[in-house]
Design a protein around this motif. Structure first.
Motif, PDB file in Angstrom:
ATOM      1  N   LEU A 227       0.807  -1.225   0.000  1.00  0.00           N
ATOM      2  CA  LEU A 227       0.000   0.000   0.000  1.00  0.00           C
ATOM      3  C   LEU A 227       0.844   1.281   0.000  1.00  0.00           C
ATOM      4  O   LEU A 227       0.530   2.211  -0.758  1.00  0.00           O
ATOM      5  N   PRO A 228       1.915   1.387   0.800  1.00  0.00           N
ATOM      6  CA  PRO A 228       2.746   2.602   0.724  1.00  0.00           C
ATOM      7  C   PRO A 228       3.376   2.829  -0.652  1.00  0.00           C
ATOM      8  O   PRO A 228       3.532   3.972  -1.084  1.00  0.00           O
ATOM      9  N   LEU A 229       3.715   1.744  -1.342  1.00  0.00           N
ATOM     10  CA  LEU A 229       4.303   1.869  -2.671  1.00  0.00           C
ATOM     11  C   LEU A 229       3.322   2.489  -3.653  1.00  0.00           C
ATOM     12  O   LEU A 229       3.656   3.415  -4.406  1.00  0.00           O
ATOM     13  N   LEU A 234       0.690   7.081  -6.679  1.00  0.00           N
ATOM     14  CA  LEU A 234      -0.444   7.981  -6.870  1.00  0.00           C
ATOM     15  C   LEU A 234      -0.033   9.431  -6.642  1.00  0.00           C
ATOM     16  O   LEU A 234      -0.415  10.322  -7.407  1.00  0.00           O
ATOM     17  N   HIS A 235       0.761   9.674  -5.603  1.00  0.00           N
ATOM     18  CA  HIS A 235       1.219  11.037  -5.303  1.00  0.00           C
ATOM     19  C   HIS A 235       2.054  11.598  -6.459  1.00  0.00           C
ATOM     20  O   HIS A 235       1.876  12.753  -6.864  1.00  0.00           O
ATOM     21  N   ILE A 236       2.953  10.776  -6.997  1.00  0.00           N
ATOM     22  CA  ILE A 236       3.787  11.214  -8.130  1.00  0.00           C
ATOM     23  C   ILE A 236       2.907  11.595  -9.309  1.00  0.00           C
ATOM     24  O   ILE A 236       3.081  12.648  -9.935  1.00  0.00           O
ATOM     25  N   ASP A 244      -6.920  13.869 -12.981  1.00  0.00           N
ATOM     26  CA  ASP A 244      -7.802  13.191 -13.935  1.00  0.00           C
ATOM     27  C   ASP A 244      -7.060  12.527 -15.092  1.00  0.00           C
ATOM     28  O   ASP A 244      -7.599  12.362 -16.181  1.00  0.00           O
ATOM     29  N   HIS A 245      -5.825  12.129 -14.863  1.00  0.00           N
ATOM     30  CA  HIS A 245      -5.005  11.500 -15.902  1.00  0.00           C
ATOM     31  C   HIS A 245      -5.144   9.978 -15.829  1.00  0.00           C
ATOM     32  O   HIS A 245      -5.313   9.415 -14.740  1.00  0.00           O
ATOM     33  N   PRO A 246      -5.104   9.271 -16.979  1.00  0.00           N
ATOM     34  CA  PRO A 246      -5.196   7.806 -16.949  1.00  0.00           C
ATOM     35  C   PRO A 246      -4.151   7.122 -16.075  1.00  0.00           C
ATOM     36  O   PRO A 246      -4.402   6.042 -15.530  1.00  0.00           O
ATOM     37  N   GLU A 247      -2.966   7.725 -15.947  1.00  0.00           N
ATOM     38  CA  GLU A 247      -1.958   7.143 -15.067  1.00  0.00           C
ATOM     39  C   GLU A 247      -2.427   7.188 -13.611  1.00  0.00           C
ATOM     40  O   GLU A 247      -2.101   6.304 -12.817  1.00  0.00           O
ATOM     41  N   VAL A 248      -3.166   8.234 -13.252  1.00  0.00           N
ATOM     42  CA  VAL A 248      -3.760   8.310 -11.917  1.00  0.00           C
ATOM     43  C   VAL A 248      -4.760   7.166 -11.745  1.00  0.00           C
ATOM     44  O   VAL A 248      -4.828   6.527 -10.690  1.00  0.00           O
ATOM     45  N   ALA A 249      -5.514   6.892 -12.799  1.00  0.00           N
ATOM     46  CA  ALA A 249      -6.475   5.781 -12.753  1.00  0.00           C
ATOM     47  C   ALA A 249      -5.770   4.445 -12.521  1.00  0.00           C
ATOM     48  O   ALA A 249      -6.288   3.571 -11.811  1.00  0.00           O
ATOM     49  N   ALA A 250      -4.573   4.284 -13.099  1.00  0.00           N
ATOM     50  CA  ALA A 250      -3.819   3.041 -12.894  1.00  0.00           C
ATOM     51  C   ALA A 250      -3.491   2.848 -11.414  1.00  0.00           C
ATOM     52  O   ALA A 250      -3.638   1.750 -10.866  1.00  0.00           O
ATOM     53  N   SER A 251      -3.050   3.930 -10.763  1.00  0.00           N
ATOM     54  CA  SER A 251      -2.768   3.839  -9.327  1.00  0.00           C
ATOM     55  C   SER A 251      -4.037   3.565  -8.528  1.00  0.00           C
ATOM     56  O   SER A 251      -4.040   2.770  -7.579  1.00  0.00           O
TER      57      SER A 251
END
Length: 300
Positions: A227-229, A234-236, A244-251
């Motif tokens: 979970l910390p990883l 997500l923070h990065i 609202d970026h798809p990479e955020v959705a991946a996290s």
């Protein structure tokens, strides 16, 4: 142009857009719209758009670069192989894996003919080809392809760190899918060390490795370490791309999976729902990632 490339390599994709557009305008005004330098500018612009999840603009930029290069440099030129490799990544993002694979196979043949079988440009195309094979669950071919890419990168002291680390990450993921968890974990940890050492602790590329390492930690029963990883990932991504970026959705999908396994179903559903909203807005409702997220929501 060089400024745009530097910013792109640093992970500042928003910052790369302005100099990339400026370089394109200058080159078109001096050289005209049909010149290899103009194609080079379209290529850089396409890279920036792709990382910003502006998929249609990335597709248009790379297709224009490819069209110019095919006409001026020839269909079997190294310039065309670069465009095919980068264009294939857009088709991966759009979910058309067979089309992406065909482009990568064409690019690979060109690069092997031009550079020989052990050049890092060949390794770059092999890396993306293995990713596509893995996405189609063709694990046997994906393992062999990515192993070859990693071997080429490992043996070249001047391997580009972004591509080298991406190959290590992908290889680790494919090995874990194949049940080789310890070996996969070792490769993911290698990738993370390389990325932190050469790109810094907040480069966007780290987020994918962190997500993958978190998923593997979960498989071996280390949810507390996972979970910390993924929260770091997500923070990065939120810092670099916005919420609202798809990479955020991946996290968010990875966080949802972890929370689900820990029994926190309301928070898991919230993460999956936010991820679903982002992905549908970015790539449409028919993308494979949408189907996977809907399946997770349905099971919860």
């Amino acid at each position: 142009q060089s400024q745009a490339l530097t910013l792109w390599e640093q992970g500042d994709y928003h910052g790369a857009l302005s100099p990339a557009r400026q370089a394109l305008r200058i080159r078109e005004s001096i050289l005209g719209s049909r010149h290899l330098k103009v194609a080079e500018s379209f290529n850089v612009l396409g890279l920036a758009f792709h990382h910003l999840a502006e998929i249609d603009q990335a597709l248009e930029s790379h297709e224009r670069a490819l069209d110019i290069r095919e006409k001026l440099a020839g269909t079997n030129s190294v310039e065309v192989s670069e465009s095919l490799t980068h264009l294939s990544r857009v088709w991966i993002s759009k979910g058309d894996f067979p089309k992406a694979q065909a482009m990568l196979e064409q690019a690979l043949a060109i690069r092997e003919q031009a550079f020989g079988p052990t050049h890092t440009a060949v390794a770059e195309t092999l890396m993306y080809l293995a990713m596509v094979q893995g996405l189609q669950m063709n694990l046997k071919n994906a393992l062999a392809t990515q192993a070859r890419a990693v071997d080429i990168f490992d043996k070249d002291d001047h391997s580009p760190p972004i591509e080298h680390s991406m190959a290590l990450t992908s290889y680790g993921v494919i090995l874990s899918l194949n049940g080789e968890l310890a070996k996969g974990k070792s490769l993911l940890e290698r990738a993370l060390l390389l990325q932190e050492g050469t790109l810094g602790p907040t480069h966007p590329i780290l987020a994918r490795t962190l997500d993958s390492l978190a998923e593997l930690q979960t498989k071996i029963g280390h949810q507390d370490e996972a979970l910390p990883l993924v929260k770091r990932a997500l923070h990065i991504r939120e810092h670099r791309f916005g919420p609202d970026h798809p990479e955020v959705a991946a996290s968010l999908n990875t966080i949802g999976t972890l929370l689900w396994k820990q029994g926190d179903l309301p928070q898991a559903a919230q993460s999956f729902q936010r991820a679903l909203t982002i992905v549908e807005r970015s790539v449409g409702s028919q993308h494979p990632v949408v189907a996977a997220t809907l399946l997770s929501l349905g099971e919860i």
